[in-house]
Write an enzyme that holds these catalytic residues in place. Sequence first.
Site, PDB file in Angstrom:
ATOM      1  N   HIS A 124      -3.192  -1.410  -2.058  1.00 58.79           N
ATOM      2  CA  HIS A 124      -4.384  -0.705  -1.597  1.00 58.79           C
ATOM      3  C   HIS A 124      -5.581  -1.089  -2.482  1.00 58.79           C
ATOM      4  O   HIS A 124      -5.447  -1.267  -3.683  1.00 58.79           O
ATOM      5  CB  HIS A 124      -4.135   0.799  -1.688  1.00 58.79           C
ATOM      6  CG  HIS A 124      -5.190   1.646  -1.058  1.00 58.79           C
ATOM      7  ND1 HIS A 124      -5.217   1.917   0.295  1.00 58.79           N
ATOM      8  CD2 HIS A 124      -6.260   2.275  -1.600  1.00 58.79           C
ATOM      9  CE1 HIS A 124      -6.263   2.687   0.556  1.00 58.79           C
ATOM     10  NE2 HIS A 124      -6.908   2.919  -0.572  1.00 58.79           N
TER      11      HIS A 124
ATOM     12  N   ASP B 295       0.835  -1.207   0.000  1.00 63.05           N
ATOM     13  CA  ASP B 295       0.000   0.000   0.000  1.00 63.05           C
ATOM     14  C   ASP B 295       0.868   1.255   0.000  1.00 63.05           C
ATOM     15  O   ASP B 295       1.573   1.543   0.976  1.00 63.05           O
ATOM     16  CB  ASP B 295      -0.911  -0.014   1.232  1.00 63.05           C
ATOM     17  CG  ASP B 295      -2.038   1.002   1.147  1.00 63.05           C
ATOM     18  OD1 ASP B 295      -1.880   2.008   0.416  1.00 63.05           O
ATOM     19  OD2 ASP B 295      -3.077   0.795   1.802  1.00 63.05           O
TER      20      ASP B 295
END
Length: 416
Positions: free
Chosen positions: A204, A173
């Site tokens: 993400h 992420d």
Amino acid sequence: MSGKYIQVTTATGNQYKAYLATSVDGKGPGVVLCQEIFGVNQAMRDKADLLAEEGYSVLVPDLYWRIAPETELGYGAEDFQRAFELYQQFDEDLGVQDIEESLAFLKSLDVCDDQAQQAVVGFCLGGKLAYLAACRIPNLACSVAYYGVGIEKSLAESQNIQGKLLLHMAELDQFCPENIRQDIQQGLAQIKGTEVYVYPQVDHAFARPRSEHFDKTAAQIAHERTVAALRKTIGPDYDLAALWEEHIRHEFDTRDVPATMATMVAEPYVNHIPTMTGGVGYKQLSRFYQHHFVHQNPKDMSLIPISRTVGATQVVDEFIMSFTHDEEIDWLIPGIAPTGKKVQIPMLGVIKFRGPKLCHEHIYWDQASVLVQLGVLNPQGLPVAGVETAQKLIDESLPSNTLMPSWSSSEKKSVA
């Protein structure tokens, strides 16, 4: 889309739209689902519908109602830019207030079990808000945050958490790199009832279907963990073993295909792993059951239970299947004419549920053992066994390591 939009009027007089997905049971524990920065779009509605199938009545409030009511964005460059602009304008403190008022409004609805506790689930921006809700809303039983952005800025508030908190984080992420993840994990390590999961090699938004970073396996495991946390804290409590027994009864005793399908979700699937037989979706699976399974099994087929593990979302059964191969069994031994031989097979079934309905079956067995017992595979010189695999499962005192040529060489060697 199985839910609908409704108008929310809060105790303080605020009004905004929200998407409401009603529990498959008609009434269920209440969950407020918090949006990504893209608004209450199709992805958020799909998430609400999925949780409704799990037994929850889910409200997805329009948290942008103050700055850009009814925003619904996609994931292209232009929409992302607009979403980021809205994110910069968004007031998180007011957002948490909206969540608290949404929980109270949801509890007042007939579709919500007002005797059950409530939970918050959020994604991205909503993940941060789910975390803040856990810190700030009294008596909130459970909060689940998927890849929340900016949680590290509010770690001091974690001392106020009273309910269960579940964080799903992505290893890759860009909005929450490793050093920040470590800060969050360390900051929450001593908070009772908090679980933090980091999903390797995903980015993400790994749980957003049909998106660039969607990862099916990570999304499935995260969903299982989410539902397990919700079941433990707010219910509902389904007797999965009894539901599975009912399914088996119609498969093997009544041999009733419509009744078998009635125990399953609208679009289930079954996969017999060694032979890749079964079906995906109602049409294919009902065809498989009708013409290749329920009515095509030997009359003396029986299941001997060995062990059973019941979890929040699935049942794992270990058993021995016994039968006489007096007719063709194309789901189990496709293309092999009846041999008249008795067969015993150790099997493992992983049976997944969505709410009170069976969602899928993964059934495993050793196909080599079956073929040896039927006399169509010569085990000489091969590391395979026949009926002994089933016999040893029942009687563990039977010899081990008989297929290992090197076993005798270690008899007189010392053991550390």
